[in-house]
Design an enzyme around this catalytic site. Structure first.
Site, PDB file in Angstrom:
ATOM      1  N   ASP A  67     -12.295  34.917  17.528  1.00 56.18           N
ATOM      2  CA  ASP A  67     -11.058  34.890  16.759  1.00 56.18           C
ATOM      3  C   ASP A  67     -11.217  35.553  15.402  1.00 56.18           C
ATOM      4  OD1 ASP A  67     -12.713  32.928  15.608  1.00 56.18           O
ATOM      5  OD2 ASP A  67     -11.697  31.319  16.668  1.00 56.18           O
ATOM      6  N   ASN A 136      -9.570  18.242  16.191  1.00 55.47           N
ATOM      7  CA  ASN A 136      -8.434  17.950  17.077  1.00 55.47           C
ATOM      8  C   ASN A 136      -8.640  18.534  18.467  1.00 55.47           C
ATOM      9  OD1 ASN A 136      -8.122  20.653  16.560  1.00 55.47           O
ATOM     10  ND2 ASN A 136      -5.983  20.520  15.901  1.00 55.47           N
ATOM     11  N   HIS A 138      -9.531  21.697  19.200  1.00 54.96           N
ATOM     12  CA  HIS A 138      -9.235  23.121  19.421  1.00 54.96           C
ATOM     13  C   HIS A 138     -10.529  23.895  19.646  1.00 54.96           C
ATOM     14  CE1 HIS A 138      -9.790  23.603  14.900  1.00 54.96           C
ATOM     15  NE2 HIS A 138     -10.496  24.613  15.358  1.00 54.96           N
ATOM     16  N   GLU A 143      -4.820  25.699  19.509  1.00 57.02           N
ATOM     17  CA  GLU A 143      -4.453  24.387  18.985  1.00 57.02           C
ATOM     18  C   GLU A 143      -3.773  23.542  20.057  1.00 57.02           C
ATOM     19  OE1 GLU A 143      -5.441  23.533  16.164  1.00 57.02           O
ATOM     20  OE2 GLU A 143      -5.411  25.179  14.735  1.00 57.02           O
TER      21      GLU A 143
END
Length: 533
Positions: A67, A136, A138, A143
């Protein structure tokens, strides 16, 4: 999913580096998928040292990064272009033309993502993908979302991720609100995947990943569909502390069992028997209090009664077909397992107590009634929900009335209550006995008073004990003949008298039946409940 648990961050970095090095040495022209962030930095340092020492050669390796922030230039010291060059590429002999990172300043994000996908395909696909995991869940910048994008795409970052990454920027306002990222489908095309997780703040994500459940609320859970994934984490991230709950008619005992099977916390609350809601809320509130101090992966509950499909029906609790598992999971937000309290005590004893190194064991609880747990192959045997109800084996045809409706049940003769009743009756009948004297002085009868009389040489108490031992032995022989366990463990308050009970019982049973007293005592149920998780 393969699991490697390391002591600390250094161990995780070394384990990951070893896997990458093996891949490169096996296939010098392999294609690596690389990750950024704080987690892989140690791995990159070790790989750079290995490259310098001639232990791994990156000359022909190709790489694709997961990314990049958008919009952010490659020259920005917070860009992943800058990160990779600073932490890895400048320290190894890789050809920079073989390294590929998404352009955070591209004019057309959609076209940039399509070209990136095409380039991966042209190189033959990624052989080994390295991943970190967000708090979380990801991976990359995928996400939690009901509609996870499969291919490389532009995505909005959540507040959680922006906040977590703000430590790398001067202020949270400087953190880009979007990023270009490989999609879940792109990641899953990799032939092998390793995912690294370190620190207590990653525990919830690791727990969700290892649960095996797949949900778009936890993007990393999609890795469970891949055939070759290795999770490498430290003990803090893996932390397998579990809450064990021993639910009784008068009190509810709580314990925290650490990953090395030590009871590191104990407490209790009174049982509010007015309704199932009161019991559930009392348990939930106490669990939430415990969870503020311990990183807990799940909750196990041992409860009296019959349990079928997670639903509990108990005579001494306000449970009638109560889905205790579902109610507690909703109230606490952690996975919950429920089993009979005697089963839990047996599990605790076989794993952590007197039955260690034993695979097949029976535990008999001598209390108000006679309960039991069956362990077969180190696992609880429950039958259809109520296996181990030893108290209702009939040992005397037409004998004493039992509340269950039968006559002559074992618990009417071999429970602690039956022993105390027999001792009280003998004391009242034999007024010149030591047993009567102690009974009169204390104005009550219980196991301690009775065994005190036995220890003082009271012939009346000794006769009561002999009769009790004979009845108990009949029940044990029946259980042994049916189940053929390696060991029978006795528990309950009266077993505190230890040799006064055990030695004569062994003489009656003979050498073939191995019987002993619980090692964990009153902690067995709590420990066993935690082990359910």
């Amino acid at each position: 999913m393969k699991l490697i648990i390391c002591d600390d961050y250094n161990g995780v970095s070394k384990a990951a580096a070893d896997i990458v090095a093996k891949e490169v040495n096996t296939n010098p022209e392999c294609v690596l998928g690389l990750a950024t962030g704080s987690t892989p930095v140690g791995m990159y340092e070790i790989l750079a040292d290995m490259n310098k020492a001639g232990k791994v050669d990156f000359k022909k390796v190709k790489s694709f990064n997961l990314d990049e922030y958008y919009p952010l230039s490659a020259e920005n010291d917070q860009s992943y272009h800058y990160f990779m060059n600073e932490n890895f590429f400048s320290k190894i002999n890789i050809d920079k033309n073989n390294t590929h990172i998404l352009n955070g300043m591209c004019e057309n994000a959609e076209k940039e993502c399509e070209q990136f996908e095409q380039l991966i395909e042209e190189t033959g696909g990624i052989d080994l993908q390295i991943l970190g995991i967000g708090q979380n869940g990801h991976i990359g910048f995928n996400e939690p979302n009901d509609n996870l994008c499969s291919l490389t795409h532009l995505t909005d970052l959540t507040e959680n991720t922006i906040d977590a990454n703000s430590r790398f920027f001067k202020s949270i306002d400087d953190v880009p609100k979007q990023a270009l990222t490989m999609g879940i489908g792109t990641i899953l095309k990799a032939r092998k995947i390793i995912i690294m997780a370190c620190g207590a703040n990653k525990h919830d994500a690791v727990r969700a990943l290892l649960s095996g459940l797949i949900s778009t609320d936890m993007p990393a859970s999609m890795l469970n569909v891949h055939t070759d994934v290795t999770l490498i984490c430290d003990k803090e991230a893996y932390s397998n502390d579990c809450i064990g709950i021993d639910l009784g008619g008068t009190e509810i005992k709580f314990g925290v069992l650490s990953s090395d099977k030590k009871l590191v916390y104990k407490d209790s609350i009174p049982t509010d028997n007015s309704s199932e809601e009161k019991i559930v809320s009392g348990i939930a509130n106490k669990c939430k209090e415990i969870m503020k101090k311990y990183t807990v992966s799940g909750i196990g509950v041992g409860t009296p009664g019959i349990i079928r499909n997670g639903r509990v029906t108990a005579s001494n609790l306000p449970f009638k077909d109560t889905n205790l598992k579902e109610k507690l999971e909703t109230a606490v937000g952690l996975p919950v397992r429920v089993s009979n309290d005697a089963n839990c005590a047996a599990l605790g004893e076989v794993i952590c107590g007197a039955g260690q190194h034993i695979e097949n064991m029976v535990m008999i609880s001598l209390g108000t009634g006679v309960g039991g747990g069956i362990i077969a192959g180190n696992k609880i045997y429950e039958g259809t929900g109520c296996a181990g109800e030893f108290g209702h084996i009939v040992i005397e045809i037409g004998g004493r009335q039992c509340p269950c409706g039968q006559l002559g049940c074992l618990e009417q003769y071999a429970s602690a209550s039956a022993l105390v009743d027999a001792a009280k009756s003998a004391a009242e009948t034999n007024t010149d006995s030591i047993l009567n004297k102690l009974y009169t002085e204390k104005r009550t009868m219980d196991g301690r008073i009775f065994f005190d009389a036995v220890e003082r040489g009271c012939s009346v108490a000794k006769a009561v004990l002999d009769e009790y031992i004979n009845y108990l032995a009949i029940g044990i022989k029946n259980i042994y003949n049916i189940l053929d366990p390696e060991l029978i463990v006795l528990s309950g308050g009266i077993t505190n008298s230890d040799k006064l009970l055990l030695d004569p019982l062994k003489r009656v049973l003979g050498d073939n039946i191995k019987v002993t007293i619980s090692k964990l005592k009153s902690d067995a149920g709590t420990i066993g409940a935690a082990l359910l998780v």
